[in-house]
Design a protein around this motif. Structure first.
Motif, PDB file in Angstrom:
ATOM      1  N   ILE A 105       0.836  -1.204   0.000  1.00  0.00           N
ATOM      2  CA  ILE A 105       0.000   0.000   0.000  1.00  0.00           C
ATOM      3  C   ILE A 105       0.871   1.253   0.000  1.00  0.00           C
ATOM      4  CG2 ILE A 105      -1.689   1.341   1.320  1.00  0.00           C
ATOM      5  CD1 ILE A 105      -2.885  -1.146   0.100  1.00  0.00           C
ATOM      6  N   HIS A 106       0.504   2.207  -0.862  1.00  0.00           N
ATOM      7  CA  HIS A 106       1.172   3.505  -0.933  1.00  0.00           C
ATOM      8  C   HIS A 106       0.094   4.578  -0.833  1.00  0.00           C
ATOM      9  CE1 HIS A 106       4.806   1.480  -2.352  1.00  0.00           C
ATOM     10  NE2 HIS A 106       3.964   0.741  -3.073  1.00  0.00           N
ATOM     11  N   ILE A 107       0.305   5.555   0.025  1.00  0.00           N
ATOM     12  CA  ILE A 107      -0.619   6.676   0.188  1.00  0.00           C
ATOM     13  C   ILE A 107      -0.001   7.878  -0.513  1.00  0.00           C
ATOM     14  CG2 ILE A 107      -1.872   8.151   1.810  1.00  0.00           C
ATOM     15  CD1 ILE A 107      -2.679   5.173   1.924  1.00  0.00           C
ATOM     16  N   LEU A 108      -0.736   8.417  -1.501  1.00  0.00           N
ATOM     17  CA  LEU A 108      -0.244   9.546  -2.279  1.00  0.00           C
ATOM     18  C   LEU A 108      -1.058  10.792  -1.961  1.00  0.00           C
ATOM     19  CD1 LEU A 108      -0.127   7.469  -5.499  1.00  0.00           C
ATOM     20  CD2 LEU A 108       1.876   8.565  -4.560  1.00  0.00           C
ATOM     21  N   HIS A 109      -0.358  11.844  -1.602  1.00  0.00           N
ATOM     22  CA  HIS A 109      -0.967  13.139  -1.290  1.00  0.00           C
ATOM     23  C   HIS A 109      -0.821  14.060  -2.501  1.00  0.00           C
ATOM     24  CE1 HIS A 109      -1.520  12.212   2.994  1.00  0.00           C
ATOM     25  NE2 HIS A 109      -0.470  11.451   2.803  1.00  0.00           N
ATOM     26  N   PRO A 110      -1.486  15.216  -2.491  1.00  0.00           N
ATOM     27  CA  PRO A 110      -1.347  16.140  -3.620  1.00  0.00           C
ATOM     28  C   PRO A 110       0.113  16.443  -3.951  1.00  0.00           C
ATOM     29  CG  PRO A 110      -3.130  16.859  -2.220  1.00  0.00           C
ATOM     30  CD  PRO A 110      -2.432  15.725  -1.497  1.00  0.00           C
ATOM     31  N   HIS A 111       0.397  16.464  -5.226  1.00  0.00           N
ATOM     32  CA  HIS A 111       1.716  16.759  -5.781  1.00  0.00           C
ATOM     33  C   HIS A 111       2.717  15.638  -5.515  1.00  0.00           C
ATOM     34  CE1 HIS A 111      -0.054  20.624  -6.512  1.00  0.00           C
ATOM     35  NE2 HIS A 111      -0.342  20.713  -5.237  1.00  0.00           N
ATOM     36  N   GLU A 112       2.194  14.409  -5.348  1.00  0.00           N
ATOM     37  CA  GLU A 112       3.036  13.218  -5.251  1.00  0.00           C
ATOM     38  C   GLU A 112       2.620  12.252  -6.359  1.00  0.00           C
ATOM     39  OE1 GLU A 112       4.010  13.070  -0.485  1.00  0.00           O
ATOM     40  OE2 GLU A 112       2.410  11.776  -1.239  1.00  0.00           O
ATOM     41  N   GLY A 113       3.595  11.482  -6.843  1.00  0.00           N
ATOM     42  CA  GLY A 113       3.325  10.555  -7.930  1.00  0.00           C
ATOM     43  C   GLY A 113       3.946   9.200  -7.677  1.00  0.00           C
ATOM     44  N   PHE A 114       3.556   8.229  -8.523  1.00  0.00           N
ATOM     45  CA  PHE A 114       4.058   6.869  -8.397  1.00  0.00           C
ATOM     46  C   PHE A 114       4.089   6.229  -9.776  1.00  0.00           C
ATOM     47  CE2 PHE A 114       4.284   2.460  -7.226  1.00  0.00           C
ATOM     48  CZ  PHE A 114       4.950   2.461  -6.005  1.00  0.00           C
ATOM     49  N   HIS A 115       5.213   5.599 -10.114  1.00  0.00           N
ATOM     50  CA  HIS A 115       5.407   4.927 -11.392  1.00  0.00           C
ATOM     51  C   HIS A 115       5.143   3.437 -11.227  1.00  0.00           C
ATOM     52  CE1 HIS A 115       8.189   2.799 -14.263  1.00  0.00           C
ATOM     53  NE2 HIS A 115       7.404   3.469 -15.075  1.00  0.00           N
ATOM     54  N   ILE A 116       4.355   2.860 -12.145  1.00  0.00           N
ATOM     55  CA  ILE A 116       4.075   1.426 -12.132  1.00  0.00           C
ATOM     56  C   ILE A 116       4.522   0.834 -13.464  1.00  0.00           C
ATOM     57  CG2 ILE A 116       2.314  -0.354 -11.910  1.00  0.00           C
ATOM     58  CD1 ILE A 116       0.642   1.685 -10.338  1.00  0.00           C
ATOM     59  N   PRO A 117       5.537  -0.027 -13.434  1.00  0.00           N
ATOM     60  CA  PRO A 117       5.986  -0.666 -14.670  1.00  0.00           C
ATOM     61  C   PRO A 117       4.920  -1.615 -15.228  1.00  0.00           C
ATOM     62  CG  PRO A 117       7.649  -0.837 -12.935  1.00  0.00           C
ATOM     63  CD  PRO A 117       6.384  -0.354 -12.294  1.00  0.00           C
ATOM     64  N   ALA A 118       5.024  -1.941 -16.500  1.00  0.00           N
ATOM     65  CA  ALA A 118       4.129  -2.921 -17.119  1.00  0.00           C
ATOM     66  C   ALA A 118       4.252  -4.259 -16.397  1.00  0.00           C
ATOM     67  CB  ALA A 118       4.482  -3.081 -18.597  1.00  0.00           C
ATOM     68  N   GLY A 119       3.130  -4.979 -16.326  1.00  0.00           N
ATOM     69  CA  GLY A 119       3.132  -6.316 -15.741  1.00  0.00           C
ATOM     70  C   GLY A 119       2.933  -6.376 -14.243  1.00  0.00           C
TER      71      GLY A 119
END
Length: 120
Positions: A69-83
């Motif tokens: 689990i990752h909690i993202l707040h405004p102006h935060e991002g997260f990269h998810i690779p394919a697969g």
């Protein structure tokens, strides 16, 4: 090229009450702004070819990625690779608004997988 916003972009509804606007769509790139109301979520899935970057504009996103689990707040991002299996949800009071950038575009490249329960 025209200026684009949620006022003039192609609009769609998903999961009954969530919304998306295609801000950019080409053979190699998709940029979508989405709105997810309190208590809504997407179906857990992965993309065979598309990698994605989620960037929160307002609200708080709960992003489960490969069981974590990752909690993202405004102006935060997260990269998810394919697969990699993932799901995004809004477990907070305020509407969640975010950008999802996919390359190549993720529509038609989605495989649903069983939901899992992960304790934060």
């Amino acid at each position: 090229m025209p200026i684009v916003s949620v006022k003039n972009a192609d609009h769609y509804v998903w999961a009954t009450n969530c919304e998306g606007w295609h801000l950019a769509a080409s053979k190699n790139l998709s940029v979508i702004q989405e709105r997810v109301p309190k208590g809504s979520c997407e179906t857990r899935h992965f993309h065979k070819k598309a990698e994605q970057f989620f960037y929160v504009l307002s609200g708080i996103a709960t992003l489960e990625v490969a069981g974590e689990i990752h909690i993202l707040h405004p102006h935060e991002g997260f990269h998810i690779p394919a697969g990699i299996a993932h799901t995004l949800s809004n477990e907070h009071e305020k509407d969640l608004e975010f950008l999802v950038v996919s390359t190549p575009p993720s529509h038609g490249d989605r495989e649903n997988v069983p939901q899992i329960r992960v304790e934060p």
